[in-house]
Scaffold this active site. Structure first.
Site, PDB file in Angstrom:
ATOM      1  N   PHE A 378      40.068  46.977  44.063  1.00 57.26           N
ATOM      2  CA  PHE A 378      40.547  47.884  45.509  1.00 57.26           C
ATOM      3  C   PHE A 378      42.163  46.886  45.682  1.00 57.26           C
ATOM      4  O   PHE A 378      42.144  45.935  45.433  1.00 57.26           O
ATOM      5  CB  PHE A 378      39.613  47.482  46.615  1.00 57.26           C
ATOM      6  CG  PHE A 378      38.471  48.149  46.585  1.00 57.26           C
ATOM      7  CD1 PHE A 378      38.245  49.339  47.279  1.00 57.26           C
ATOM      8  CD2 PHE A 378      37.216  47.518  45.937  1.00 57.26           C
ATOM      9  CE1 PHE A 378      36.948  50.172  47.186  1.00 57.26           C
ATOM     10  CE2 PHE A 378      36.114  48.358  45.906  1.00 57.26           C
ATOM     11  CZ  PHE A 378      35.860  49.516  46.627  1.00 57.26           C
ATOM     12  N   ASP A 379      42.880  47.933  46.240  1.00 58.31           N
ATOM     13  CA  ASP A 379      43.997  47.421  46.839  1.00 58.31           C
ATOM     14  C   ASP A 379      43.806  46.886  48.062  1.00 58.31           C
ATOM     15  O   ASP A 379      42.591  47.563  48.742  1.00 58.31           O
ATOM     16  CB  ASP A 379      45.248  48.491  46.782  1.00 58.31           C
ATOM     17  CG  ASP A 379      46.447  47.930  47.621  1.00 58.31           C
ATOM     18  OD1 ASP A 379      46.902  46.918  47.375  1.00 58.31           O
ATOM     19  OD2 ASP A 379      46.615  48.452  48.687  1.00 58.31           O
TER      20      ASP A 379
END
Length: 700
Positions: A378-379
């Protein structure tokens, strides 16, 4: 056939905006020889535009239906139905024949060609309706899959458009506007307020904040100040401090900056992003290679077998007509009618169901791959967090009330245009409701440290620890600030005359649904969830601890995110990348499945990604994964059914046990079974329970 984002055969490079030509030239020169090669399964053009293939398929279906219906009308000449079947053959087989011819001319074979031969064989034997139905089903599946995939190839144009086409350069004592391709190393460019920075460089004059989120993903704008020695050559400098360096494609704040160019446009950070996306999209996946190899050998083997069976009368005592009939029966038995429609039908049903649930899935490969994942990267900014700083703590000191502290802070910060100041004002006003705010005077920004002003005749200083490094800040206050910073907060001290009256902290807070979403993903079998961010490691670990991320990696540039995804892909075999910014695009392209957030996601991320969560809803991710796993299971079932029927029918037709009639019926029956099986996806419901804000449990 399905397209693959890692496939080496790409459509022609999209037209670039003028200012983007440098980036495209950099990546295009090396790939020029590949640009003319169109990917198998590309979108066809024609008399009806880009939807010609779909319209041709529907015309085929209409002619087929009309011919079949009229064949039951008493007194209707048979030639009427025959003419309609011939029309169906033309429209249903047009693009199939076109692709088959193109493939054969290149020395290859594929299922498309076998489908065409099977349809011709059916016509020779007088089974026009069966052949037309075969072409209709196959062409419809092809057309719809091409249509679904047509929107996934614009990442290069979107990436290159980030950098402005021109730059304002200082030459011979005057400012002149030139194309970014004409910039040379050492040029001094002027960056006007709220404009995009055209080249990588170092600040030599001016102070202000720069929004680097488009490139690095940092949630808070970074303060910039001039380098100590403007005359120094920074071109080969490897360790330039963040406060001095700027990147092409980032957005300047309210100040005017002068920047010395240290990278030509072709070597800028944004150009490297373009190159990485290109390289990632040109890598064929093992699945695509396996499919190509299967088609390459399966089709010619069947054709050789059919040709040999035509001459069976030379070996056994039977007339040529019987041998030819047997050969055509085997051809029909071996034609992958159900196989051809089994995956497209499941994919289309899955995509339709996903769309109803707020998820856009761009084709079959991401739908299947998403169901096989056990790791997701995930960013942080805008994906797991809100994407903007919020006031998180107001700590009054030395007997002052929280209200009085906020009044003073708002009075000063409302005159600043810094993003952190805006967050303080917004959060403070929400807490104070309608309380009046006095006017501040003599406001002066101190770049990189804070701001000073006067409120009610008293001197006010608001800023970070660096602003008060010459003051004797009490140890207990320093400890409070450090504790907040360890928790990922950006903290500021507030000083009134000689007294410290409070501490304010801000943070890009996690999305409210993030923690529950990660729990659902874990329940679905996602074993590893990693957060990748351009923010510092301390902030990354603090956010990870709050929401339940298994691993957090901070201080990452776009190329570092790519390396992290590659490493995860190698260890976990398959990995998804969920992001919302341009800096995520290369990592998305390198991942097995790229997933973009919708409303908060950039155009580049949406175009690069395989799956988009519409409405910016992170909670749609568990639903999408659950649906994909169901779809993958149905696709496997359909493959077993379709291949099983072929495996049984081929020997039965060779031995003469089954004639062409039962063979066609078995094929159409298996086709009906796989389509009905696929349609079950339309009724899919997420079994993972979600808790709404009201505490009620509901299903997706």
């Amino acid at each position: 056939m399905k397209t693959d984002k890692k496939n080496g055969n790409q459509p022609k490079t999209l037209p670039m905006k003028d200012g983007a030509k440098t980036a495209s030239t950099k990546v295009g020169a090396a790939d020029k020889s590949d640009n003319h090669v169109e990917e198998k399964g590309h979108q066809h053009g024609g008399v009806f535009g880009k939807n010609t293939e779909l319209i041709f398929s529907l015309i085929c279906g209409a002619a087929l239906g009309a011919g079949f219906g009229l064949s039951y009308v008493a007194g209707m000449p048979e030639r009427v139905s025959l003419i309609l079947y011939i029309i169906a053959y033309f429209f249903g087989g047009f693009f199939t024949a076109k692709e088959a011819v193109q493939t054969i001319m290149k020395g290859g074979f594929e299922i498309d060609f076998l489908m065409l031969v099977a349809a011709i064989g059916a016509a020779i034997l007088g089974s026009w309706m069966e052949g037309a139905l075969l072409l209709f089903l196959f062409s419809l599946g092809h057309a719809l899959e091409h249509y679904a995939m047509s929107k996934a190839r614009k990442s290069i144009e979107a990436l290159t458009s980030l950098a402005p086409p021109t730059a304002l350069v200082v030459r011979d004592g005057s400012q002149q506007e030139i194309r970014i391709e004409e910039l040379v190393l050492g040029d001094v460019i002027v960056i006007k307020p709220n404009s995009k920075i055209p080249a990588d460089g170092v600040v030599i004059k001016g102070e202000g904040s720069v929004n680097q989120a488009p490139i690095t993903g940092e949630s808070v704008p970074v303060d910039k100040s001039p380098v100590p020695d403007p005359n120094k050559d920074y071109i080969n400098e490897k360790s330039i401090k963040p406060q001095y360096r700027v990147f092409a494609g980032t957005i300047n704040g309210a100040a005017v900056l002068e920047v010395k160019v240290i990278k030509e446009a072709k070597d800028s950070t944004i150009s490297r992003l373009v190159k990485m996306v290109n390289e990632a999209e040109k890598q064929k996946s093992p699945t695509q290679l396996f499919t190509d190899k299967f088609e390459k050998y399966f089709v010619p083997v069947v054709l050789v077998l059919v040709a040999a069976l035509c001459f069976a009368f030379l070996v056994i005592d039977e007339p040529f007509s019987k041998s030819f009939y047997r050969a055509m029966a085997v051809l029909v038995a071996a034609s992958p009618c159900a196989l051809a429609i089994s995956t497209p039908s499941a994919v289309l049903s899955g995509v339709a169901r996903a769309a109803r649930g707020g998820v856009l899935i761009k084709g079959g490969r991401p739908l299947e791959d998403l169901g096989s994942l056990n790791a997701i990267a995930f960013d942080k900014t805008g994906t797991l967090t809100e994407g903007k700083p919020q006031l998180t703590n107001v700590i009054p000191l030395n007997g002052i009330s929280e209200e009085d502290l906020l009044v003073v802070a708002i009075a000063v910060e409302k005159l600043s245009d810094h993003p952190l100041a805006e967050a303080i004002v917004k959060g403070g006003l929400e807490k104070l409701k309608k309380q009046s705010i006095p006017e501040a005077s003599k406001v002066k920004g101190i770049t990189g440290r804070g701001v000073q002003a006067e409120v009610g005749g008293k001197k006010i200083l608001i800023g970070n620890k660096a602003l008060f490094e010459k003051d004797n800040v009490p140890v207990e206050i320093i400890k409070q600030v450090e504790d907040l910073e360890k928790g990922g907060h950006t903290s500021m001290l507030v000083k009134q005359d000689k007294d410290f009256i409070g501490i304010l902290s801000l943070m890009d807070v996690p999305r409210k649904e993030a923690k529950n979403v990660l729990k659902e993903l874990s329940a679905l079998g996602i074993k590893k969830m990693i957060m990748l961010t351009g923010d510092n490691q301390q902030v990354a670990e603090a956010v990870a601890k709050q929401i339940g991320i298994t691993d957090a990696m901070g201080n990452l540039m776009p190329e570092d995110k790519v390396k992290a995804v590659q490493k995860l892909d190698k260890s976990e075999k398959m990995v998804a990348m969920v992001g919302d910014g341009v800096n995520d695009a290369p990592a998305m392209a390198k991942s097995t499945v790229g997933i973009a957030m919708g409303a908060a996601g950039s155009d580049v991320a949406l175009e690069t990604a395989d799956i988009a969560l519409m409405g910016d809803k992170l909670e749609s991710l568990p639903f999408a994964i659950g649906l994909s796993r169901k779809a993958k299971g149905i696709i496997k079932q359909n493959l077993w059914i379709s291949l099983g029927v072929v495996a049984v029918l081929i020997p039965l037709t060779i031995l003469g046990v089954t004639s062409i009639g039962p063979a066609v019926m078995a094929h159409e029956g298996s086709t009906l079974v796989v389509v009905v099986n696929a349609l079950r996806l339309l009724a899919y419901k997420n079994n993972q329970k979600k808790t709404s804000k009201s505490g009620r449990e509901k299903k997706a």
